[in-house]
Design an enzyme around this catalytic site. Sequence first.
Site, PDB file in Angstrom:
ATOM      1  N   ASP A  95     -63.391  74.544  14.942  1.00 40.85           N
ATOM      2  CA  ASP A  95     -62.832  75.867  14.641  1.00 40.85           C
ATOM      3  C   ASP A  95     -62.433  76.544  15.945  1.00 40.85           C
ATOM      4  O   ASP A  95     -63.276  76.782  16.804  1.00 40.85           O
ATOM      5  CB  ASP A  95     -63.886  76.701  13.912  1.00 40.85           C
ATOM      6  CG  ASP A  95     -63.353  78.027  13.387  1.00 40.85           C
ATOM      7  OD1 ASP A  95     -62.422  78.591  14.001  1.00 40.85           O
ATOM      8  OD2 ASP A  95     -63.895  78.515  12.382  1.00 40.85           O
ATOM      9  N   SER A 152     -64.822  84.068   6.950  1.00 44.11           N
ATOM     10  CA  SER A 152     -64.700  84.561   8.318  1.00 44.11           C
ATOM     11  C   SER A 152     -65.470  85.873   8.467  1.00 44.11           C
ATOM     12  O   SER A 152     -66.673  85.913   8.252  1.00 44.11           O
ATOM     13  CB  SER A 152     -63.222  84.695   8.687  1.00 44.11           C
ATOM     14  OG  SER A 152     -63.054  84.812  10.081  1.00 44.11           O
ATOM     15  N   HIS A 184     -60.187  76.690  11.335  1.00 43.26           N
ATOM     16  CA  HIS A 184     -60.678  77.984  10.850  1.00 43.26           C
ATOM     17  C   HIS A 184     -60.123  78.236   9.458  1.00 43.26           C
ATOM     18  O   HIS A 184     -58.936  78.470   9.272  1.00 43.26           O
ATOM     19  CB  HIS A 184     -60.253  79.107  11.798  1.00 43.26           C
ATOM     20  CG  HIS A 184     -60.886  80.429  11.449  1.00 43.26           C
ATOM     21  ND1 HIS A 184     -62.207  80.714  11.726  1.00 43.26           N
ATOM     22  CD2 HIS A 184     -60.388  81.516  10.819  1.00 43.26           C
ATOM     23  CE1 HIS A 184     -62.492  81.932  11.304  1.00 43.26           C
ATOM     24  NE2 HIS A 184     -61.404  82.435  10.737  1.00 43.26           N
TER      25      HIS A 184
END
Length: 332
Positions: A273, A145, A301
């Site tokens: 996501d 991320s 995600h």
Amino acid sequence: MTRDRFSYLAPWWLPGGNAQTIWAARAARRHFGPAPRWQRSRWDTPDGDFIDVDEALHASAPQAPLLVLFHGLEGSSASQYAVAFADFAAAHGLAYAVPHFRGCSGEINHAPRAYHSGDFSEIDWILRRFAHENPSRPLLAVGVSLGGNALMRWAGEMEQSATQLVCAIAAVSSPLDLAAGGYAIGRGFNRVVYTRMFMGTMVPKALQKLEQHPGLFKREALLAARDLYEFDNLFTAPLHGFRDTVDYWTRASAKPVLHRIRVPALALNARNDPFVPAASLPTLQDAGPSVTLWQPAHGGHVGFPVSHGPFGLPGHVRAMPEAVGNWLLAQL
């Protein structure tokens, strides 16, 4: 440069990106071997601050590769993906380390700053220290991320010189277009669930920072912030040299520099996501010849949970670290 080589099929009982994201973070099995044990070291930063680094204590040969993981927003070595990658590293005999971004190790850092999505200079000195302390080990890095955007931004900024430090890198579920991701997380279900979760830890830490450095920002304005856009406008952007949120999200995004990457790099993004709109994902035209794009339809995600055990439960998250880790090893 390739695309869609990660063959992932979500369990039938986890339809949609939100379910896959939340289950992976809250309920999925993280490791098949023993839970990782850590040895923590404190590193002094070049600007007089510190970070904490957790190194896994499982056995590895002296010349085995070292896998370094850069965590996501408000993540740590306890995050499900960090534990799952530790399990992969132990199973494959790799050394493994998780450097914590400033303020993320459980103790607030000293300097009047925190961490941000484009902090490639922080990535650089961390990787250089790992390389210096482990001269016999090939160095591999994965960012998740926020950490993945920062890592890819570093590789784009360093261009050919990145190959002198690392053999390969990977970014998992990274918002390489920060504006697209920032706006997405501030809307609808995302705002109610994920924004509230992140703000629940970021705001208290920012207030601790204000106690350390009175006058750093206006307390009342920060307490009134309701999403990441407002938080970044008041805290993240000005503390790290950006004019405002728009300037931060624009200048810190890795997508515009992907074509400059020269080290073998993988970008894995699920197209469902909830944080990263599919329309914002890099295309083959955005990425340079060293960049591999995996963009499966499902995964959420940092999710990618896989059915396991009786009736497909409880599920695990080792499939993604296995695929990404083996891709990294194949670049050696």
